[in-house]
Design a protein around this motif. Structure first.
Motif, PDB file in Angstrom:
ATOM      1  N   VAL A   1       0.867  -1.010   0.153  1.00  0.00           N
ATOM      2  CA  VAL A   1       0.343   0.010  -0.134  1.00  0.00           C
ATOM      3  C   VAL A   1       0.617   1.242   0.264  1.00  0.00           C
ATOM      4  CG1 VAL A   1      -1.930   1.024   1.432  1.00  0.00           C
ATOM      5  CG2 VAL A   1      -1.435  -0.896   1.172  1.00  0.00           C
ATOM      6  N   GLY A   2       0.563   2.261  -1.180  1.00  0.00           N
ATOM      7  CA  GLY A   2       1.498   3.375  -1.314  1.00  0.00           C
ATOM      8  C   GLY A   2       3.600   2.317  -0.827  1.00  0.00           C
ATOM      9  N   ASP A   3       3.972   3.336  -0.122  1.00  0.00           N
ATOM     10  CA  ASP A   3       5.263   2.726   0.263  1.00  0.00           C
ATOM     11  C   ASP A   3       5.661   1.663   1.449  1.00  0.00           C
ATOM     12  OD1 ASP A   3       5.157   4.360   1.821  1.00  0.00           O
ATOM     13  OD2 ASP A   3       6.263   6.058   1.754  1.00  0.00           O
ATOM     14  N   GLY A   4       4.316   1.243   1.890  1.00  0.00           N
ATOM     15  CA  GLY A   4       4.808   0.226   2.703  1.00  0.00           C
ATOM     16  C   GLY A   4       3.870  -1.472   2.794  1.00  0.00           C
ATOM     17  N   GLU A   5       3.637  -2.778   3.286  1.00  0.00           N
ATOM     18  CA  GLU A   5       3.615  -3.813   2.644  1.00  0.00           C
ATOM     19  C   GLU A   5       2.604  -3.549   4.336  1.00  0.00           C
ATOM     20  OE1 GLU A   5       6.239  -6.796   2.246  1.00  0.00           O
ATOM     21  OE2 GLU A   5       7.234  -5.699   0.371  1.00  0.00           O
ATOM     22  N   TRP A   6       1.904  -4.059   4.241  1.00  0.00           N
ATOM     23  CA  TRP A   6       0.731  -4.594   5.134  1.00  0.00           C
ATOM     24  C   TRP A   6       0.228  -6.093   5.220  1.00  0.00           C
ATOM     25  CZ3 TRP A   6      -1.985  -0.538   8.136  1.00  0.00           C
ATOM     26  CH2 TRP A   6      -1.593   0.557   8.239  1.00  0.00           C
ATOM     27  N   PRO A   7       0.444  -6.396   6.123  1.00  0.00           N
ATOM     28  CA  PRO A   7      -0.706  -8.149   6.115  1.00  0.00           C
ATOM     29  C   PRO A   7      -2.219  -7.273   5.487  1.00  0.00           C
ATOM     30  CG  PRO A   7      -0.606  -7.364   8.565  1.00  0.00           C
ATOM     31  CD  PRO A   7      -0.008  -5.651   8.045  1.00  0.00           C
ATOM     32  N   ALA A   8      -2.661  -9.052   5.031  1.00  0.00           N
ATOM     33  CA  ALA A   8      -4.087  -8.582   4.323  1.00  0.00           C
ATOM     34  C   ALA A   8      -4.723 -10.139   4.381  1.00  0.00           C
ATOM     35  CB  ALA A   8      -3.910  -8.313   2.645  1.00  0.00           C
ATOM     36  N   GLU A   9      -5.582  -9.812   4.578  1.00  0.00           N
ATOM     37  CA  GLU A   9      -6.723 -10.638   3.805  1.00  0.00           C
ATOM     38  C   GLU A   9      -7.616 -10.468   3.300  1.00  0.00           C
ATOM     39  OE1 GLU A   9      -8.710 -10.501   7.783  1.00  0.00           O
ATOM     40  OE2 GLU A   9      -7.323 -11.184   9.254  1.00  0.00           O
ATOM     41  N   GLY A  10      -8.328 -11.800   3.091  1.00  0.00           N
ATOM     42  CA  GLY A  10      -8.888 -12.314   1.389  1.00  0.00           C
ATOM     43  C   GLY A  10      -8.847 -12.975   0.537  1.00  0.00           C
ATOM     44  N   PRO A  11      -9.422 -13.265  -0.798  1.00  0.00           N
ATOM     45  CA  PRO A  11      -9.329 -14.297  -1.408  1.00  0.00           C
ATOM     46  C   PRO A  11      -7.981 -14.432  -2.147  1.00  0.00           C
ATOM     47  CG  PRO A  11      -9.872 -12.550  -2.399  1.00  0.00           C
ATOM     48  CD  PRO A  11     -10.082 -11.476  -1.156  1.00  0.00           C
ATOM     49  N   ASP A  12      -7.919 -15.646  -3.006  1.00  0.00           N
ATOM     50  CA  ASP A  12      -6.761 -15.974  -2.318  1.00  0.00           C
ATOM     51  C   ASP A  12      -6.309 -15.388  -4.180  1.00  0.00           C
ATOM     52  OD1 ASP A  12      -6.322 -18.290  -0.654  1.00  0.00           O
ATOM     53  OD2 ASP A  12      -6.853 -19.833  -1.965  1.00  0.00           O
ATOM     54  N   LEU A  13      -4.729 -14.970  -3.780  1.00  0.00           N
ATOM     55  CA  LEU A  13      -4.695 -13.979  -4.950  1.00  0.00           C
ATOM     56  C   LEU A  13      -3.068 -14.226  -5.063  1.00  0.00           C
ATOM     57  CD1 LEU A  13      -5.895 -11.044  -4.672  1.00  0.00           C
ATOM     58  CD2 LEU A  13      -6.772 -11.909  -5.742  1.00  0.00           C
ATOM     59  N   ALA A  14      -2.120 -14.021  -6.482  1.00  0.00           N
ATOM     60  CA  ALA A  14      -0.944 -14.236  -6.117  1.00  0.00           C
ATOM     61  C   ALA A  14       0.077 -13.780  -6.277  1.00  0.00           C
ATOM     62  CB  ALA A  14      -0.829 -15.052  -7.824  1.00  0.00           C
ATOM     63  N   ALA A  15       0.990 -13.531  -6.120  1.00  0.00           N
ATOM     64  CA  ALA A  15       2.199 -12.188  -6.079  1.00  0.00           C
ATOM     65  C   ALA A  15       2.207 -11.570  -7.688  1.00  0.00           C
ATOM     66  CB  ALA A  15       3.015 -12.291  -5.150  1.00  0.00           C
ATOM     67  N   GLY A  16       2.290 -10.455  -7.210  1.00  0.00           N
ATOM     68  CA  GLY A  16       2.329  -9.126  -8.962  1.00  0.00           C
ATOM     69  C   GLY A  16       0.647  -9.194  -9.161  1.00  0.00           C
ATOM     70  N   GLU A  17      -0.214  -9.596  -8.689  1.00  0.00           N
ATOM     71  CA  GLU A  17      -1.460  -9.559  -8.308  1.00  0.00           C
ATOM     72  C   GLU A  17      -2.580  -7.804  -8.106  1.00  0.00           C
ATOM     73  OE1 GLU A  17      -5.218 -12.531  -9.906  1.00  0.00           O
ATOM     74  OE2 GLU A  17      -4.191 -14.204  -8.369  1.00  0.00           O
ATOM     75  N   LYS A  18      -3.582  -7.831  -8.592  1.00  0.00           N
ATOM     76  CA  LYS A  18      -3.708  -6.244  -7.781  1.00  0.00           C
ATOM     77  C   LYS A  18      -4.771  -6.562  -7.075  1.00  0.00           C
ATOM     78  CE  LYS A  18      -1.280  -3.525  -9.966  1.00  0.00           C
ATOM     79  NZ  LYS A  18       0.396  -2.724  -9.353  1.00  0.00           N
ATOM     80  N   ALA A  19      -5.556  -5.507  -6.042  1.00  0.00           N
ATOM     81  CA  ALA A  19      -6.488  -5.414  -5.403  1.00  0.00           C
ATOM     82  C   ALA A  19      -6.697  -4.527  -4.847  1.00  0.00           C
ATOM     83  CB  ALA A  19      -6.897  -6.922  -3.985  1.00  0.00           C
ATOM     84  N   ARG A  20      -7.839  -4.169  -4.672  1.00  0.00           N
ATOM     85  CA  ARG A  20      -8.607  -2.753  -3.826  1.00  0.00           C
ATOM     86  C   ARG A  20      -8.527  -3.591  -2.095  1.00  0.00           C
ATOM     87  NH1 ARG A  20     -12.830  -2.316  -6.761  1.00  0.00           N
ATOM     88  NH2 ARG A  20     -11.303  -1.095  -8.625  1.00  0.00           N
ATOM     89  N   VAL A  21      -8.625  -2.345  -1.810  1.00  0.00           N
ATOM     90  CA  VAL A  21      -8.760  -2.402  -0.605  1.00  0.00           C
ATOM     91  C   VAL A  21     -10.591  -2.117   0.419  1.00  0.00           C
ATOM     92  CG1 VAL A  21      -7.914  -0.940   1.643  1.00  0.00           C
ATOM     93  CG2 VAL A  21      -6.314  -1.209   0.011  1.00  0.00           C
ATOM     94  N   VAL A  22     -11.167  -2.693   0.961  1.00  0.00           N
ATOM     95  CA  VAL A  22     -12.138  -2.568   1.149  1.00  0.00           C
ATOM     96  C   VAL A  22     -12.339  -2.408   2.695  1.00  0.00           C
ATOM     97  CG1 VAL A  22     -13.489  -4.317  -0.881  1.00  0.00           C
ATOM     98  CG2 VAL A  22     -12.462  -5.284   1.514  1.00  0.00           C
ATOM     99  N   GLU A  23     -11.572  -2.575   3.323  1.00  0.00           N
ATOM    100  CA  GLU A  23     -11.776  -2.105   4.943  1.00  0.00           C
ATOM    101  C   GLU A  23     -10.635  -2.312   5.400  1.00  0.00           C
ATOM    102  OE1 GLU A  23     -14.107  -4.388   8.471  1.00  0.00           O
ATOM    103  OE2 GLU A  23     -14.369  -5.182   7.026  1.00  0.00           O
ATOM    104  N   VAL A  24     -10.034  -1.703   6.278  1.00  0.00           N
ATOM    105  CA  VAL A  24      -9.075  -2.159   7.401  1.00  0.00           C
ATOM    106  C   VAL A  24      -9.643  -2.275   8.868  1.00  0.00           C
ATOM    107  CG1 VAL A  24      -6.794  -0.858   8.040  1.00  0.00           C
ATOM    108  CG2 VAL A  24      -7.433  -0.315   6.090  1.00  0.00           C
ATOM    109  N   ARG A  25      -8.743  -3.246   9.296  1.00  0.00           N
ATOM    110  CA  ARG A  25      -9.664  -3.855  10.769  1.00  0.00           C
ATOM    111  C   ARG A  25      -8.375  -3.815  11.346  1.00  0.00           C
ATOM    112  NH1 ARG A  25     -11.941  -9.052   9.320  1.00  0.00           N
ATOM    113  NH2 ARG A  25     -12.958  -8.737   8.083  1.00  0.00           N
ATOM    114  N   GLY A  26      -7.966  -3.580  12.689  1.00  0.00           N
ATOM    115  CA  GLY A  26      -6.621  -3.818  13.410  1.00  0.00           C
ATOM    116  C   GLY A  26      -5.410  -4.005  12.628  1.00  0.00           C
ATOM    117  N   GLY A  27      -5.407  -3.786  12.189  1.00  0.00           N
ATOM    118  CA  GLY A  27      -3.970  -2.957  11.237  1.00  0.00           C
ATOM    119  C   GLY A  27      -3.941  -3.727   9.779  1.00  0.00           C
ATOM    120  N   VAL A  28      -5.471  -4.513   9.422  1.00  0.00           N
ATOM    121  CA  VAL A  28      -5.373  -5.694   8.787  1.00  0.00           C
ATOM    122  C   VAL A  28      -5.780  -5.414   7.311  1.00  0.00           C
ATOM    123  CG1 VAL A  28      -5.733  -8.230   8.175  1.00  0.00           C
ATOM    124  CG2 VAL A  28      -4.755  -7.588   9.678  1.00  0.00           C
TER     125      VAL A  28
END
Length: 153
Positions: A114-141
């Protein structure tokens, strides 16, 4: 009665004025309410000179507390409009952003950039390099959803 106790009401009113002026020079909102507490104590000290220093300090504490609580309630029910209400809310600013998966999301968890940082993420199975869209931020995830590729159904 000594001179100080005779002038206590005026001293409280001067203190109230100094607090109000300080609030104007260094905005912080709360000095206004403390100034109201000092002003109320000054008026009471003028009306009731027998109040004494302990009574004045109790009055100041009580009126300042009441003024702060009323002011906080007023600000909560009458928010100040802003052109960017999420200015200081980093999590809210991320919602809707497009992110890149940096560690595959497998079994519901992985990492995204996200921007210039990395964040832990939850969501559907996605491979490295794929694009995703943030729908929520829950407790730093960051909770993401897959972004469909252009031309896919």
């Amino acid at each position: 009665m000594n001179w100080l106790s005779q002038q206590a009401g005026f001293i409280w009113l001067i203190l109230a004025a100094l607090l109000a002026i300080t609030e104007l020079m260094v905005p912080g909102v709360y000095l206004t309410f403390v100034a109201l507490g000092a002003a109320a104590t000054g008026v009471l000290a003028l009306l009731f000179p027998e109040l004494g220093m302990i009574g004045q300090l109790i009055s100041f504490a009580a009126w300042s507390t009441v003024a702060v609580l009323l002011g906080k309630r007023w600000y909560n029910t009458n928010p100040i409009p802003s052109s960017d209400p999420d200015l200081n809310n980093r999590a809210a600013r991320m919602i809707g952003q497009s992110v890149t998966v940096v560690e595959p999301i497998s079994g519901g968890s992985g990492r995204v950039r996200v921007g210039d940082g990395e964040w832990p993420a939850e969501g559907p199975d996605l491979a490295a390099g794929e694009k995703a869209r943030v729908v929520e931020v829950r407790g730093g995830v960051v909770v993401v959803e897959a972004v469909k590729a252009i031309g896919s159904a």
